[in-house]
Write a protein that holds these residues in place. Structure first.
Motif, PDB file in Angstrom:
ATOM      1  N   GLN A   1       0.817  -1.211   0.000  1.00  0.00           N
ATOM      2  CA  GLN A   1       0.000   0.000   0.000  1.00  0.00           C
ATOM      3  C   GLN A   1       0.851   1.260   0.000  1.00  0.00           C
ATOM      4  O   GLN A   1       0.520   2.243  -0.673  1.00  0.00           O
TER       5      GLN A   1
ATOM      6  N   GLU B   1      -5.602   8.270  -0.279  1.00  0.00           N
ATOM      7  CA  GLU B   1      -5.435   8.053   1.150  1.00  0.00           C
ATOM      8  C   GLU B   1      -4.236   8.828   1.679  1.00  0.00           C
ATOM      9  O   GLU B   1      -3.205   8.900   1.041  1.00  0.00           O
TER      10      GLU B   1
ATOM     11  N   VAL C   1      -3.517   5.089   6.207  1.00  0.00           N
ATOM     12  CA  VAL C   1      -4.067   3.745   6.076  1.00  0.00           C
ATOM     13  C   VAL C   1      -3.697   2.974   7.332  1.00  0.00           C
ATOM     14  O   VAL C   1      -2.512   2.818   7.646  1.00  0.00           O
TER      15      VAL C   1
END
Length: 338
Positions: A299, A317, A320
């Motif tokens: 990610q 984002e 996270v």
């Protein structure tokens, strides 16, 4: 070996057009781009990374910065980051800031980053103001894994919740005499995660009215060897705990080895729990709070690629939080009478 001139001649276009087509830039028609790519493939032409970097100002390299790389956690992150970047023709340049001592690290310098990387991913590393100023001055996007970096995207677990889950599991089994291993000196290189987990352990103990024994709060360099040595001393005492909450699986594994070396049975004589779900935890039967380390690496890499305009999938984002879960195995059980 074919050159860009060979491709241009065969495709009937200029060298500049070949360069734009292979780099995916505008001002090249789809038909021309297709012809150039076909010829380049037929001639086995591969563009020079150095030339591409000079032309575009991009290196297609991401700097991954860690306080040290000798732990499973960091190696797993780097592997996941590299695999994700590779899918977009980007790669990793590792910066291991480990110093001669555990409680210090080397500084991040301009020579490490300038014209060498397009962005930076930090691995559980607090950044100094000088380092942040450097990254800003070089115009490099930065994504932090673990320890947050001010005003930058962050991928992490809830460190406190992970330790609360681990400690609550021991308490739920009936343990009241619980030791902790993983305290470290206050220092800029490593303090965030250890302190968050120790604070959470103390919070749970206090909430249940359980006594904290200062001699049962063990320091460690977060390695199995160190944890084993510290646990050996702890368990040699007549006044010993019935359970140990370790701030990482590596330390939990060290604690288990020390207990067995002294003839203690796990979990009959001593319950042990860790955090991570290390590659060896399943085979060793270690109860742990699992965090998906590889997912954090993936990610973070995806967020950085989006900031570079390389990848477009996903959202915007800025934080996270990857969930954790309790995995109960054979290393924990209700306490027996000492």
């Amino acid at each position: 070996m074919s050159t860009i001139t060979d491709v241009a001649r065969e495709a009937g276009v200029s060298v500049a057009t070949v360069s734009r087509a292979l780099r995916g830039l505008d001002r090249v028609s789809p038909r021309t781009r297709e012809r150039v790519l076909k010829v380049a493939n037929e001639l086995d032409y591969v563009a020079s990374p150095t030339a591409t970097s000079l032309a575009s100002g991009r290196t297609q390299v991401v700097g991954v910065v860690a306080p040290f790389l000798t732990r499973w956690f960091f190696a797993t992150l780097v592997s996941a980051i590299e695999k994700t970047l590779r899918q977009h023709d980007h790669h990793v340049l590792l910066f291991d800031l480990e110093d001669d001592t555990y409680d210090q690290r080397l500084p991040l310098s301009q020579n490490m980053l300038w014209k060498r990387v397009d962005g930076v991913i930090t691995l559980n590393l607090p950044m100094t103001q000088d380092e942040l100023d450097l990254v800003d001055r070089l115009g490099l996007p930065l994504v932090a894994i673990g320890t947050p970096v001010a005003d930058r995207p962050n991928v992490r677990i809830d460190e406190a919740q992970a330790m609360r889950t681990a400690t609550e599991h021991l308490v739920s089994l009936g343990h009241e005499r619980i030791a902790y291993i993983g305290a470290v000196p206050s220092n800029k290189a490593h303090i965030r995660t250890p302190q968050a987990r120790l604070d959470a352990f103390r919070e749970v103990m206090q909430s249940h009215g359980l006594a904290e024994h200062k001699q049962w709060i063990l320091g460690s360099d977060w390695s199995a060897d160190s944890a084993s040595a510290d646990t050996h001393t702890l368990l040699a005492s007549d006044d010993r705990p019935t359970a140990i909450a370790a701030a990482s699986d590596e330390m939990a594994i060290g604690a288990m080895a020390a207990a067995r070396a002294q003839g203690l049975h796990i979990p009959e004589d001593l319950s042990v729990i860790g955090i991570d779900d290390h590659a060896l935890s399943n085979v060793l039967g270690l109860t742990t709070v699992r965090q998906d380390v590889a997912a954090q690496g993936r990610q973070a890499a995806e967020i950085l690629l989006r900031s570079l305009g390389v990848a477009t999938d996903g959202g915007d984002e800025t934080e996270v939080v990857v969930p954790t879960e309790l995995v109960i195995r054979a290393s924990t059980a209700p306490p027996t009478a000492l």
